[in-house]
Every structure is written in C-alpha cells, then in structure tokens.
Write an enzyme that holds these catalytic residues in place. Structure first.
Site, PDB file in Angstrom:
ATOM      1  N   HIS B 120       8.736   1.574  -7.180  1.00 54.53           N
ATOM      2  CA  HIS B 120       7.633   0.832  -6.559  1.00 54.53           C
ATOM      3  C   HIS B 120       6.422   1.751  -6.338  1.00 54.53           C
ATOM      4  CE1 HIS B 120       5.939  -2.206  -3.661  1.00 54.53           C
ATOM      5  NE2 HIS B 120       5.303  -1.113  -3.269  1.00 54.53           N
ATOM      6  N   GLU B 121       6.661   2.901  -5.727  1.00 53.12           N
ATOM      7  CA  GLU B 121       5.532   3.786  -5.408  1.00 53.12           C
ATOM      8  C   GLU B 121       4.861   4.322  -6.670  1.00 53.12           C
ATOM      9  OE1 GLU B 121       4.329   3.709  -2.541  1.00 53.12           O
ATOM     10  OE2 GLU B 121       6.041   2.731  -1.608  1.00 53.12           O
ATOM     11  N   HIS B 124       2.213   2.123  -7.912  1.00 51.50           N
ATOM     12  CA  HIS B 124       0.896   2.382  -7.298  1.00 51.50           C
ATOM     13  C   HIS B 124       0.250   3.616  -7.922  1.00 51.50           C
ATOM     14  CE1 HIS B 124       1.458  -0.671  -4.317  1.00 51.50           C
ATOM     15  NE2 HIS B 124       2.391  -0.040  -3.634  1.00 51.50           N
ATOM     16  N   HIS B 130       0.091  -4.619  -4.971  1.00 47.99           N
ATOM     17  CA  HIS B 130       1.297  -5.379  -4.638  1.00 47.99           C
ATOM     18  C   HIS B 130       1.332  -6.724  -5.347  1.00 47.99           C
ATOM     19  CE1 HIS B 130       2.105  -2.878  -0.818  1.00 47.99           C
ATOM     20  NE2 HIS B 130       2.886  -2.499  -1.808  1.00 47.99           N
TER      21      HIS B 130
END
Lengths: 77, 170
Positions: B120-121, B124, B130
């Site tokens: 997930h990170e 980014h 998101h």
C-alpha cells in the site's frame, strides 16, 4: 463550522477524535471557510467511503474512523 | 483509484530504494524479502525497475520509526495510523515510514500484515492516492488477509498503469 455532537450520539472523546480525523485526512488548500468546515469534510468522507452523505456524525462513522489505516489523506486538494 | 495531487511520478525507468531501519517484530531478512516482494507486485505491472542500495540516498528511503520522527507527520502509538509514504519527488518524496509501535507480522494472526502495508505505502511512493474500492490494496484502511492470496486488484493495476503505462510483455 461545528458538527453537532448532540445529534451524533457519540462520546466527548469520540467527538474530539472525529474532528481530528477529519482535519488530518480531508485537507483543502482553499482558504474558503466552507471548504474547511468539518461538515463539508465529513460529507467528503461519507462520499469517499460510499456512505449516505448526511453531514452528520454517527456511531458507524466513528467506528470507521477508529480502524487502523494509512496516514496519507484521502482527499488533499 | 486516485492519483496524488498534480499526478507526480518517477521519470527514470529505474528507482532505487534503501531500507534504513527495521522492526524488532520480524527478522531483518524477512523485512528485506517482504519489501522486495511488495515492490515486485508493482513492477510486474509497469515498465519500472527497483534497485536496492545499501548506502547513500535512494529515491525511496524506507524505515520504521515511532512518534515524532522528523517529517511533521508524527506517529500515534499502537493502532490508528500505521504508516505513511510521500509522493514521488526529491527529498522526502517517495519515502515510506512504518510505525514502530505497531506489531508487524508476515502472516495471519494478531498484528499488522507488513506485506499489505508495504505494498500500500509503495503505491503512494509511486504516485497513487487512496482508492474508494474496499477490495483495492490502495483502500485507506488495512485489513488482515492471507498473504498467500494477497495481490493487486484491477483497480490498483489500472491506477498504476495510468501513471506509468504497461510493461511491453503484458
């Protein structure tokens, strides 16, 4: 613009946490008061998570706010 | 899916990463493996390679930290905010930080699945924001899933390919 705690049926602590959550994860560059109001941010949160857009805090939203999550804002303009 | 404001991305075809610090919850080799696996999930979909460096400044600096760790986004102890990462760019750009106060795991059971959080990170770090799709890896809340079944969803793949395009072999 204050959210209505009385109408939300949440504790004082949950109330504070909800306001912190909205300030942290729903960020606007605009200096317009409306864009920065907590009601507007709450509506954005409800829209993002596919919840009914009421602008009112509810136990369901508080529960969502307490889930472990990433620290990056959901909406940052 | 969503992209970060102004759609920042890496313009080089090779992006470097460096693991600066570890959690005591997992062996270091396991953290290394999971970081590589998380990055591979993204690089399998786009024409971008990741190369690990062990010194100096990398594009993506990765580390575990607790409380105030110098980037104006202090961690908050166990629970709530677990990690954050910065959009592509110089300096802090691309860097991924994980809250040392969480209990990090490499599988099922109590604790935070590091593979899920890292993937997930790094989304980014590559420029994704998101997603509002609850099944997407880029959904803002973390769930506990089986790492064997863990993979990017179509939503994640569409998002990352909008930024970087598809690999030639896809």
């Amino acid at each position: 613009l204050p959210l209505s705690r009385e109408a939300a049926d949440v504790s004082a602590l949950q109330w504070e946490q909800a306001q912190d959550y909205l300030r942290k994860f729903y960020i606007h560059d605009s200096k317009a008061k409306e864009a920065n109001s907590l009601v507007v941010k709450l509506k954005e949160m409800q829209k993002f998570f596919g919840l009914p857009v009421t602008g009112k805090l509810s136990p369901q939203i508080v529960e969502l706010m307490q889930k472990p999550r990433c620290g990056v804002p959901d909406v940052a303009k | 899916y969503s992209l970060m404001p102004d759609s920042p991305k890496w313009h080089s075809r090779e992006v470097t990463y460096r693991i600066m610090s570890y959690t005591s919850d997992l062996p270091q080799f396991k953290v290394d493996q999971i970081v590589a696996k998380a990055l591979r999930m993204w690089s399998k979909q786009i024409p971008l390679k990741f190369r690990r460096v062990r010194s100096g400044t990398a594009d993506i600096m990765i580390g575990f930290a607790k409380g105030d760790h110098g980037d104006s986004l202090p961690f908050d102890g166990p629970g709530n905010t677990l990690a954050h990462a910065f959009a592509p760019g110089p300096g802090l750009g691309g860097d991924a930080h994980f809250d040392k106060d969480e209990y990090w795991t490499d599988g099922d059971g109590p604790g935070v699945n590091f593979l899920h959080a890292a993937t997930h990170e790094f989304g980014h770090s590559l420029g994704l924001g998101h997603s509002s799709d609850p099944n997407a890896v880029m959904y803002p809340t973390y769930g506990n899933g089986n790492p064997e079944d863990f993979r990017l969803t179509e939503d994640d793949i569409e998002g990352i390919q909008e930024l970087y395009g598809k690999r030639d072999d896809l």
